[in-house]
Design a protein around this motif. Structure first.
Motif, PDB file in Angstrom:
ATOM      1  N   VAL A   6       7.558   3.541  -9.262  1.00 24.11           N
ATOM      2  CA  VAL A   6       6.290   3.252  -8.595  1.00 24.11           C
ATOM      3  C   VAL A   6       5.906   1.813  -8.927  1.00 24.11           C
ATOM      4  O   VAL A   6       5.964   1.409 -10.091  1.00 24.11           O
ATOM      5  N   ARG A   8       2.841  -1.083  -8.228  1.00 21.64           N
ATOM      6  CA  ARG A   8       1.478  -1.311  -7.755  1.00 21.64           C
ATOM      7  C   ARG A   8       1.125  -2.770  -7.978  1.00 21.64           C
ATOM      8  O   ARG A   8       1.437  -3.343  -9.024  1.00 21.64           O
ATOM      9  N   THR A  50      -4.628  -3.712  -2.124  1.00 21.12           N
ATOM     10  CA  THR A  50      -3.798  -3.033  -3.109  1.00 21.12           C
ATOM     11  C   THR A  50      -2.655  -2.312  -2.390  1.00 21.12           C
ATOM     12  O   THR A  50      -2.889  -1.585  -1.428  1.00 21.12           O
ATOM     13  N   LEU A  52       0.978   0.030  -2.920  1.00 21.05           N
ATOM     14  CA  LEU A  52       1.677   0.945  -3.806  1.00 21.05           C
ATOM     15  C   LEU A  52       3.003   1.305  -3.145  1.00 21.05           C
ATOM     16  O   LEU A  52       3.030   1.789  -2.015  1.00 21.05           O
TER      17      LEU A  52
END
Length: 100
Positions: A6, A8, A50, A52
Motif C-alpha cells: 500500500v 499513500r 491524497t 492511495l
C-alpha cells in the motif's frame, strides 16, 4: 503466495490532476500488456490530493518495474508531493471483487 503493498501520498493541489493523468497512463499500459498475476488499484480520496495505491503480486515479479508509464509517473513524484509516498507492506485479510 501473494504480497500486497500500500502506498499513500499527498500531492500539491496544482499537481493532483497531472498526477491522476500519469496514473491513468499506467493503467492504459497495463491493459495493453496484460502482465497477469498482478492486481493494482489506485484511489484518489475525497480531498482531491491524497492518493492511495494498492498492489497485490502473485510471486516476485512486479510488472511495474518494466513499465515506461510507471517510470514516467515516478520520475516527478517528489516534485508533485507535499507528503511523499509512504510504502507499507500489507497482509490481505479479505477481499470481495476488485475495487473499481
Amino acid at each position: 503466495m501473494s504480497e500486497a503493498v500500500v502506498v499513500r501520498y499527498v500531492t500539491k493541489a496544482e499537481c493532483a490532476d497531472e498526477n491522476a493523468r500519469l496514473v491513468k497512463a499506467v493503467y492504459e499500459e497495463l491493459a495493453t500488456v496484460d502482465p497477469g498475476g498482478f492486481e493494482y488499484t489506485t484511489f484518489r480520496l475525497d480531498d482531491g490530493v491524497t492518493f492511495l495505491h494498492v498492489a497485490v503480486l502473485d510471486g516476485d515479479d512486479n510488472p511495474l518495474t518494466r513499465s515506461p508509464a510507471f517510470a514516467e509517473f515516478q520520475s516527478g513524484i517528489a516534485a508533485r508531493c507535499v507528503e511523499g509516498p509512504a510504502v507499507a507492506p500489507a497482509t490481505t485479510v479479505g477481499a470481495y471483487r476488485t475495487a473499481r
